[in-house]
Design an enzyme around this catalytic site. Sequence first.
Site, PDB file in Angstrom:
ATOM      1  CG  ASP A 199      -0.401   1.873 -10.926  1.00 32.18           C
ATOM      2  OD1 ASP A 199       0.177   1.404 -11.081  1.00 32.18           O
ATOM      3  OD2 ASP A 199      -0.224   2.427 -12.384  1.00 32.18           O
ATOM      4  CB  SER A 233      -0.341  -1.912 -18.643  1.00 33.81           C
ATOM      5  OG  SER A 233      -0.506  -2.418 -18.384  1.00 33.81           O
ATOM      6  CG  HIS A 277       1.088  -0.972 -13.870  1.00 29.70           C
ATOM      7  ND1 HIS A 277      -0.058  -0.278 -14.421  1.00 29.70           N
ATOM      8  CD2 HIS A 277      -0.121  -1.894 -15.045  1.00 29.70           C
ATOM      9  CE1 HIS A 277      -0.951  -0.123 -15.006  1.00 29.70           C
ATOM     10  NE2 HIS A 277      -0.966  -0.311 -16.049  1.00 29.70           N
TER      11      HIS A 277
END
Length: 391
Positions: free
Chosen positions: A342, A37, A345
């Site tokens: 969040d 991610s 990240h």
Amino acid sequence: MALKAFICHILAITFLVLPIVSSANFSFPTIFNFGDSNSDTGGLAAGIAFPVGPPNGQTYFLKPSGRFSDGRLIIDFLMNALDLPFLNPYLDSVGAPNFQNGCNFATGGSTIFPANAASTSPFSFGIQVAQFVKFKTRVLELLAKEKKLQDYLPSEESFNQALYMFDVGQNDLDGAFYSKSEDQVLALIPIILTEFETGIKKLYNGGARNFWIHNTGPLGCLPRIIAKFENGSSKLDQFGCVTSHNNAANQFNMQLHDLCTKFRVQLPGANVTYVDIFSIKLDLISNYSLYGFKQPLAACCGYGGLPLNFDNRIACGQTKILNGSLVTAIPCNNTAEYVNWDGNHYTEAANEYVSSQILTGNYSDPPLLLVNAYLIGSELFDRLKKNVVRL
């Protein structure tokens, strides 16, 4: 005043003394990216319809873009530095994506180890490499039949000249800590890197020669990790990060660095660059105020308030009933003041800072001469100047 003078002195050294060199040292026609991610530009959202909804993307794209951030990722800023368009995800076929300048195989939740039933993403590193092999084969078949497709697909020469980028391994360490002790996690690292080595050699044998490998960041500084492990046997360091997880990240990085050195010996003609992301991110977290940030560890988009603003029961943007009340995990008022987005990240502002440090070339092995002018023209430079004025 003394601190203001010191920062002005540092800025003068950074922007006046260091040479501004040709971008030829960091110039590639095509980029192929592999990872999780940290560099996923929409692969997981396209591949398994993973929900990456609002407020993700709000800062730059003004809507969700498949990225796990409020805006751009490190990979996006690096593409800007190369004067190339953002990478389209391999798995996203909607909108007739253009792959002439490369393709992104990274997907959120991916690991180096093969995925299992509990994995967030089925697209582990080995699968991503296999997807690339299929992609290359199909591209060359199509170009042989229709030359007009060269406006949308990379040429055969581009595959050989391309930069192959990697940012993966964080999820292997992260997941292991939920069922293993620190010593057991450390014992896994050589096995994880053996799997990574297999993928790199497969790409090399297929013609790849330019490898750009990011190490893993300070895992123990993520709000989710701190919230989960701070009350257990794990200790926090002076910055409030979980020591065991950062120790594992450091061990992983040392062995990854050794592996990169090994590649240079074993893979003739290969250009292997190791990039120390860990040091850049830890410096940002430990000296956050010098770079214009106010919150080094708290999630911008979360629930629960400071110091972490993270609750594992509710993700960024979700609305749920918790403890009898209807609550929403909303973003902070100014994302540029937060390092973390969040709980897992980084914010666009943090990603820009990390990218700017990568582009100095000071965190690479071997050291690189890159374009320091990138910093001068960036929003980050404006942020630094404002911060000096406030002191």
